[in-house]
Design a protein around this motif. Structure first.
Motif, mmCIF file in Angstrom:
data_model
loop_
_atom_site.group_PDB
_atom_site.id
_atom_site.type_symbol
_atom_site.label_atom_id
_atom_site.label_comp_id
_atom_site.label_asym_id
_atom_site.label_seq_id
_atom_site.Cartn_x
_atom_site.Cartn_y
_atom_site.Cartn_z
ATOM 1 N N PRO A 118 0.833 -1.209 0.000
ATOM 2 C CA PRO A 118 0.000 0.000 0.000
ATOM 3 C C PRO A 118 0.864 1.254 0.000
ATOM 4 C CG PRO A 118 -0.862 -1.611 1.561
ATOM 5 C CD PRO A 118 0.468 -2.147 1.087
ATOM 6 N N VAL A 254 -3.749 0.772 -2.736
ATOM 7 C CA VAL A 254 -4.333 1.110 -1.438
ATOM 8 C C VAL A 254 -4.676 -0.123 -0.620
ATOM 9 C CG1 VAL A 254 -5.200 3.330 -2.216
ATOM 10 C CG2 VAL A 254 -6.651 1.314 -2.462
ATOM 11 N N GLY A 255 -4.523 -1.294 -1.181
ATOM 12 C CA GLY A 255 -4.775 -2.524 -0.452
ATOM 13 C C GLY A 255 -6.222 -2.972 -0.549
#
Length: 255
Positions: A118, A254-255
């Motif tokens: 991320p 951003v995961g």
């Protein structure tokens, strides 16, 4: 075989999309920046200016291109982008006009996004002109009676080669990224005789060059030249308009 000198014939035109792509990457202090498909490295050196504290690594499948990149002082290596995976310290991955050569690149960018940490960034651009008159002319000539015996089995890419911005955004959003994707058509003014032929010689015609001997290569170019002149007539002596569509993607993981 890639020819660094031929590729650099239109360096300004080829470099403009790269600068616009990098300008949208928001990484502030990456540890390692990877340039995949670095070519002769003339654009990669700008990554050192953008991120002076980062380690910049360059990858290309062409030994000739890698040699040219090393001559510019880059940490360049011969490797297949199709099997490359980012190490844990790679915070920015850049690829400029390379992924269109990899049939599995849709799955590849999803895998990269899934393994990158991320806060890291993936940025690439690909040509979106596979249905342009230049590329259609190459495919038509290769399939003609004069050339099909020598080139009939050659796979020349069409419009299915790349996605549009929505397609790439969908792939990367599913992989956990925030995506900025767009397309631009550049109206390039090429200079010189048979300028469009010289342009495609540096890129789109490389698969044709790989399978023809010198005499065949010269003959194919001679047959293609008048077709391209008809499709792209000079608007002034030695000056030709050449529209070129490109697709850009910048994704923050951003995961």
């Amino acid at each position: 075989m890639w020819d660094p000198a031929q590729y650099l014939t239109f360096a300004d035109h080829r470099g403009r999309p790269y600068g616009e792509l990098i300008g949208r990457v928001g990484a502030s202090s990456p540890r390692t920046v990877a340039d995949l498909g670095c070519g002769p490295g003339n654009l990669t050196v700008g990554l050192r200016d953008r991120w002076p504290d980062a380690r910049v690594v360059a990858v290309d499948s062409s030994p000739e291109m890698v040699a040219a990149a090393r001559d510019r002082g880059l940490d360049a290596q011969v490797a297949d982008v199709a099997t490359w995976m980012p190490a844990s310290d790679v915070d920015v991955v850049v690829s400029n006009a390379t992924l269109q050569w990899i049939p599995t690149h849709r799955e590849l960018i999803a895998r990269w996004a899934e393994v990158m940490a991320p806060g890291s960034w993936l940025a690439f651009q690909v040509p979106g002109n596979f249905e342009a008159p230049s590329h259609r002319a190459i495919r038509t000539l290769a399939a003609s009676a004069a050339w099909r015996d020598r080139l009939g089995g050659l796979e020349l890419r069409g419009g299915e080669t790349v996605e549009d911005p929505v397609g790439y955004a969908t792939i990367l959003r599913r992989a956990g990224a925030r995506v900025d994707a767009w397309e631009t058509t550049y109206l390039q003014e090429l200079e010189g005789p048979d300028a469009v032929l010289e342009w495609v010689t540096g890129t789109a015609l490389t698969p044709v060059r790989d399978v023809l001997d010198d005499a065949g290569w010269d003959a194919f170019r001679a047959d293609l030249a008048p077709v391209l002149r008809d499709e792209y007539p000079e608007h002034a002596p030695g000056r030709t308009w050449f529209p070129f569509r490109r697709v850009f993607v910048v994704a923050e993981i951003v995961g």
